[in-house]
Design a protein around this motif. Sequence first.
Motif, PDB file in Angstrom:
ATOM      1  N   THR A  61     -53.454  27.662 -39.645  1.00 37.61           N
ATOM      2  CA  THR A  61     -54.233  26.689 -38.886  1.00 37.61           C
ATOM      3  C   THR A  61     -54.065  26.934 -37.395  1.00 37.61           C
ATOM      4  O   THR A  61     -53.242  27.739 -36.950  1.00 37.61           O
ATOM      5  CB  THR A  61     -53.783  25.262 -39.230  1.00 37.61           C
ATOM      6  OG1 THR A  61     -52.398  25.104 -38.867  1.00 37.61           O
ATOM      7  CG2 THR A  61     -53.937  25.009 -40.725  1.00 37.61           C
ATOM      8  N   GLY A  62     -54.840  26.212 -36.613  1.00 35.45           N
ATOM      9  CA  GLY A  62     -54.733  26.351 -35.171  1.00 35.45           C
ATOM     10  C   GLY A  62     -53.543  25.607 -34.598  1.00 35.45           C
ATOM     11  O   GLY A  62     -52.840  24.868 -35.301  1.00 35.45           O
ATOM     12  N   TRP A  63     -53.324  25.810 -33.325  1.00 36.15           N
ATOM     13  CA  TRP A  63     -52.202  25.169 -32.643  1.00 36.15           C
ATOM     14  C   TRP A  63     -52.515  23.690 -32.391  1.00 36.15           C
ATOM     15  O   TRP A  63     -53.621  23.340 -32.002  1.00 36.15           O
ATOM     16  CB  TRP A  63     -51.911  25.858 -31.322  1.00 36.15           C
ATOM     17  CG  TRP A  63     -51.315  27.227 -31.464  1.00 36.15           C
ATOM     18  CD1 TRP A  63     -51.999  28.407 -31.507  1.00 36.15           C
ATOM     19  CD2 TRP A  63     -49.941  27.546 -31.574  1.00 36.15           C
ATOM     20  NE1 TRP A  63     -51.128  29.452 -31.636  1.00 36.15           N
ATOM     21  CE2 TRP A  63     -49.847  28.957 -31.678  1.00 36.15           C
ATOM     22  CE3 TRP A  63     -48.764  26.796 -31.601  1.00 36.15           C
ATOM     23  CZ2 TRP A  63     -48.640  29.619 -31.807  1.00 36.15           C
ATOM     24  CZ3 TRP A  63     -47.563  27.443 -31.720  1.00 36.15           C
ATOM     25  CH2 TRP A  63     -47.497  28.837 -31.828  1.00 36.15           C
ATOM     26  N   THR A  64     -51.510  22.833 -32.577  1.00 33.09           N
ATOM     27  CA  THR A  64     -51.589  21.412 -32.233  1.00 33.09           C
ATOM     28  C   THR A  64     -50.656  21.167 -31.069  1.00 33.09           C
ATOM     29  O   THR A  64     -49.449  21.398 -31.167  1.00 33.09           O
ATOM     30  CB  THR A  64     -51.189  20.525 -33.423  1.00 33.09           C
ATOM     31  OG1 THR A  64     -52.082  20.771 -34.517  1.00 33.09           O
ATOM     32  CG2 THR A  64     -51.255  19.059 -33.039  1.00 33.09           C
ATOM     33  N   GLY A  65     -51.218  20.700 -29.968  1.00 32.48           N
ATOM     34  CA  GLY A  65     -50.430  20.550 -28.751  1.00 32.48           C
ATOM     35  C   GLY A  65     -49.939  19.131 -28.538  1.00 32.48           C
ATOM     36  O   GLY A  65     -50.562  18.165 -28.975  1.00 32.48           O
ATOM     37  N   THR A  66     -48.821  19.011 -27.878  1.00 34.30           N
ATOM     38  CA  THR A  66     -48.262  17.719 -27.472  1.00 34.30           C
ATOM     39  C   THR A  66     -47.802  17.824 -26.025  1.00 34.30           C
ATOM     40  O   THR A  66     -47.462  18.910 -25.537  1.00 34.30           O
ATOM     41  CB  THR A  66     -47.068  17.299 -28.355  1.00 34.30           C
ATOM     42  OG1 THR A  66     -46.047  18.293 -28.250  1.00 34.30           O
ATOM     43  CG2 THR A  66     -47.487  17.150 -29.801  1.00 34.30           C
ATOM     44  N   ALA A  67     -47.786  16.701 -25.357  1.00 39.55           N
ATOM     45  CA  ALA A  67     -47.339  16.669 -23.967  1.00 39.55           C
ATOM     46  C   ALA A  67     -46.689  15.314 -23.696  1.00 39.55           C
ATOM     47  O   ALA A  67     -47.088  14.297 -24.277  1.00 39.55           O
ATOM     48  CB  ALA A  67     -48.503  16.898 -23.010  1.00 39.55           C
ATOM     49  N   ALA A  68     -45.703  15.320 -22.841  1.00 34.95           N
ATOM     50  CA  ALA A  68     -45.022  14.085 -22.446  1.00 34.95           C
ATOM     51  C   ALA A  68     -44.631  14.192 -20.986  1.00 34.95           C
ATOM     52  O   ALA A  68     -44.151  15.246 -20.539  1.00 34.95           O
ATOM     53  CB  ALA A  68     -43.798  13.827 -23.312  1.00 34.95           C
ATOM     54  N   PHE A  69     -44.844  13.118 -20.267  1.00 36.36           N
ATOM     55  CA  PHE A  69     -44.468  13.062 -18.850  1.00 36.36           C
ATOM     56  C   PHE A  69     -43.615  11.827 -18.644  1.00 36.36           C
ATOM     57  O   PHE A  69     -43.986  10.724 -19.044  1.00 36.36           O
ATOM     58  CB  PHE A  69     -45.707  12.999 -17.963  1.00 36.36           C
ATOM     59  CG  PHE A  69     -45.378  12.866 -16.489  1.00 36.36           C
ATOM     60  CD1 PHE A  69     -44.967  13.978 -15.755  1.00 36.36           C
ATOM     61  CD2 PHE A  69     -45.453  11.642 -15.856  1.00 36.36           C
ATOM     62  CE1 PHE A  69     -44.654  13.865 -14.413  1.00 36.36           C
ATOM     63  CE2 PHE A  69     -45.140  11.518 -14.513  1.00 36.36           C
ATOM     64  CZ  PHE A  69     -44.746  12.631 -13.793  1.00 36.36           C
ATOM     65  N   GLY A  70     -42.433  12.018 -18.049  1.00 38.23           N
ATOM     66  CA  GLY A  70     -41.531  10.905 -17.786  1.00 38.23           C
ATOM     67  C   GLY A  70     -41.126  10.850 -16.328  1.00 38.23           C
ATOM     68  O   GLY A  70     -41.070  11.876 -15.636  1.00 38.23           O
ATOM     69  N   LEU A  71     -40.856   9.659 -15.882  1.00 40.92           N
ATOM     70  CA  LEU A  71     -40.445   9.448 -14.493  1.00 40.92           C
ATOM     71  C   LEU A  71     -39.323   8.421 -14.478  1.00 40.92           C
ATOM     72  O   LEU A  71     -39.464   7.333 -15.039  1.00 40.92           O
ATOM     73  CB  LEU A  71     -41.624   8.955 -13.652  1.00 40.92           C
ATOM     74  CG  LEU A  71     -41.382   8.801 -12.142  1.00 40.92           C
ATOM     75  CD1 LEU A  71     -41.145  10.154 -11.497  1.00 40.92           C
ATOM     76  CD2 LEU A  71     -42.570   8.103 -11.476  1.00 40.92           C
ATOM     77  N   THR A  72     -38.204   8.775 -13.867  1.00 39.49           N
ATOM     78  CA  THR A  72     -37.096   7.846 -13.684  1.00 39.49           C
ATOM     79  C   THR A  72     -36.776   7.767 -12.203  1.00 39.49           C
ATOM     80  O   THR A  72     -36.926   8.762 -11.467  1.00 39.49           O
ATOM     81  CB  THR A  72     -35.849   8.292 -14.462  1.00 39.49           C
ATOM     82  OG1 THR A  72     -35.424   9.564 -13.970  1.00 39.49           O
ATOM     83  CG2 THR A  72     -36.140   8.404 -15.944  1.00 39.49           C
TER      84      THR A  72
END
Length: 869
Positions: free
Chosen positions: A568-579
């Motif tokens: 299958t194709g690629w499944t992407g995820t992303a997360a951005f955090g700020l402290t």
Amino acid sequence: MSRRPIRPLRWLAALLCAAGLVGAVAAPVRAQDGDADGGVFNRLFGSDPAAERAGQAADGLALPALFAQRKLIVDALPLHDLGAGGGACVAILPLLDALELAHDEGADGIALTLPEPRRTVTIPAAALLPSPSGECLPLGDVPDFLPLTLTHDKAGQRLVLSATAALPVLMRLAREERQAQLRPETVRPAYPLLARPERAVELWSADLSAGANIAPQGRQLSASLLTSGGVFGLAGRVGAAFSSEGRMTAGVTLSEARDTPDLLGPLAARSLALGDIGAPAQPLIADSLSGRGLVVSSRAPWRADLVDTLTLSGPLPQGWEAELWHEERLVAVTREADAAGQWRFGEVPVRIGENRWTVRLYGPNGESDEQVFTRLVGTEMNAENEIGYSFGIVEGGRPLIGTTLAGEPAGPAAFASLDWGVASSVTARLDVRAGMRGQPAVALGFNGALGGGLWALTGARDREGGLGGAVRFARRIGAQDLTFDLARHGRDDAPGLPPQVREFAQVLGLAGQGRIGLGRLSLPWQARFQSGERRSGGTREVAAARVVLPMADWQANLALGAVREGGTGWTGTAAFGLTARHGDWRLRSGVSASNNAGSWAIDSATISAARRLGKGGNVALDLDWQAQGGRLGGGVTFAHQFGPLGLSASAGRSEGGWRAGIGLTLGLFRGPDRWRTAPAGIARSGAVLMEMFVDDDGDGTRDPTEAAVEGGRFIVGAALRREATDSAGRVLIGGIAPGPSVDIETQMSSLTDFTLRPPRAGDRVTLRAGEIRHVPIGLRPTGSIEMQVILVAGDQRAPRSGVRVILRDAAGREAARAVTDFEGFVLFEGLAFGTYRAEAAGQTSGPLAVSREAPDAAGRLLIAAGSGV
């Protein structure tokens, strides 16, 4: 269109060749070092945590040592490169601390006090620059605000200080040097280890909490108790949580740990734990498990390990939150305790060299605690012929009291590990685990250092009779660490095995981490690629990367990932955090998104803000949004500490509806005469109850007529503690790490009466979790005697230097001795009240008395020419 998956075994030969080439190119042939320990890693990278002193790091950060008058002031100061033609700037707060200058931070800058003449100087905020180490001051601007100049020796990585006026640190060093000349034979006494009270069973401390909650499911009352004490020489911990629904969760642990191998007689063990324990992981054949059991080891729990990942854990009371920080960067958060009542951060990656993590604990009522963990990877292999072991039995997922808490309990198993230093740079390890079914699982591995890198080779036979193996090679290139992994697993995939072994039949991995230098910024990064053949069929490939932007008061985290299942194709995820931290505010936020069906969409968003209210309170606001339900949730929490009593209240909305609650906490500990109250958390770490008084009769115990000493402070370990004794002469100093020995000294500068001295230079204690040790400090009134030796030759009299002077008490016993300085003076301090006589060159002085009314005495001793001096 078919796609050929990556087969790890086919790449084994290529990876080993590549690893060999990397090692061969980067490590030129050299003559064998003659170090006593023969540590290859130490010779290449150094064992000092500030290994960058060998030269400026790739990210523009240098850590030079600070010298003044050819004396070392501090081991390392952060120094940041300002770019071409910009020079460098030094972290101002560490510099002021090293110079021992009193200072206060404000919105307009930093106000500091200079001595002789005493005056106040302000470094304006406009003169300071931001840096990853906090505010810094350019070296060229230092003389504009401070009476000194700093010169950076780039070759030797030293900061040379030239003072134009008196500085507290230089004044202290000069005074210590003069005292050393006056008393060159005075030897600082070794700190004695205070013996533990010999009681068969005793209760040290307890944490109590109670709460009431209203939720859509109904009303609920809850209570919890955590106690610590001693049971026949072992440290005991008992925890229990109750609810109005009839549920009870309990945990019981007995343990002992020490630095010396004198536990359990001929076994020469250093640690023992039974009850609800955490069993160590074993390569390829067992994961780290929590449950009821027993473990005995020749290593103390705080001993550094030679591993690529590790598990950190510690007590987590109900309602508390644990944050894992690495180099002041938030890594993970947990609010759930395991079966043993512990917070647990598993599979924490380690870097080659020193790894330092901080776990910050926040209670529901504004309590806070901090624990620091340090692991040295590559420098803690067994010495040649050194043998270590651990063995025990554990039933993973099942507590000692109550029902199982795990969905798939691992079942009971016996385990044993043995490691042996085959050579100075090679350690062998044998692991065995036997359960109720199948054959015993066995793993044999070797870890070592070669060509500037670290390597590990492990072979295993599992309970099903399947054979497996793993190869790892890690190497540091500049400021970056690279790791190659290749593993084939056996047939066993039962609970209790490492997650990767249960999921994959074989796997290939490439990982890296390090820092990217961008001017004055240093961007930490992590990346990994993994390809494996799943036991359920098909393949899975995972790629992930994470980069951190650290600033003085805030940091941003960006994580990207992609997963591909089979063809299958690629499944992407992303997360951005700020402290961020701003004044009394502590902020944390995050947004996650995923790429499904070819388009990106936000999955969730969270934001949390907490602020301190006065000395003992705080308020927190949490908001979260889930795309799947489309509903906004969150809540507000208020907490305040009223002395030892903690009060908290909360209200908010979740997916099920509105909720509200109120809670109370209280800590108790056993003092020398009665039980006392303290804020909750006293049962989780060690503490000392210091009692300072004037010991008039010198018996070391406080009598009813002996006065308390108020305002006394102490040095615990290497920290100057701010807690001061109250009007009763007592102060509770908590947050002391259980296990390793800790030295306790009196801050002499905190004593207003300089004639009072402690009977010993310091004490050493070893504490267990929850133990509160009562340490009486009986200050004895003392006096001083100053003598001058005069040489008489006819009618000429002159001071005589280099003469040995012996001071004797009224009974003729030697009380002290010293050698006169260049003006013939010698000073004896810290003397018990009484009458003394001084002797030198066969001459004896008259009686010299020191008392409470007249603590200082002086005299002269005349010696004749030709008397042998």
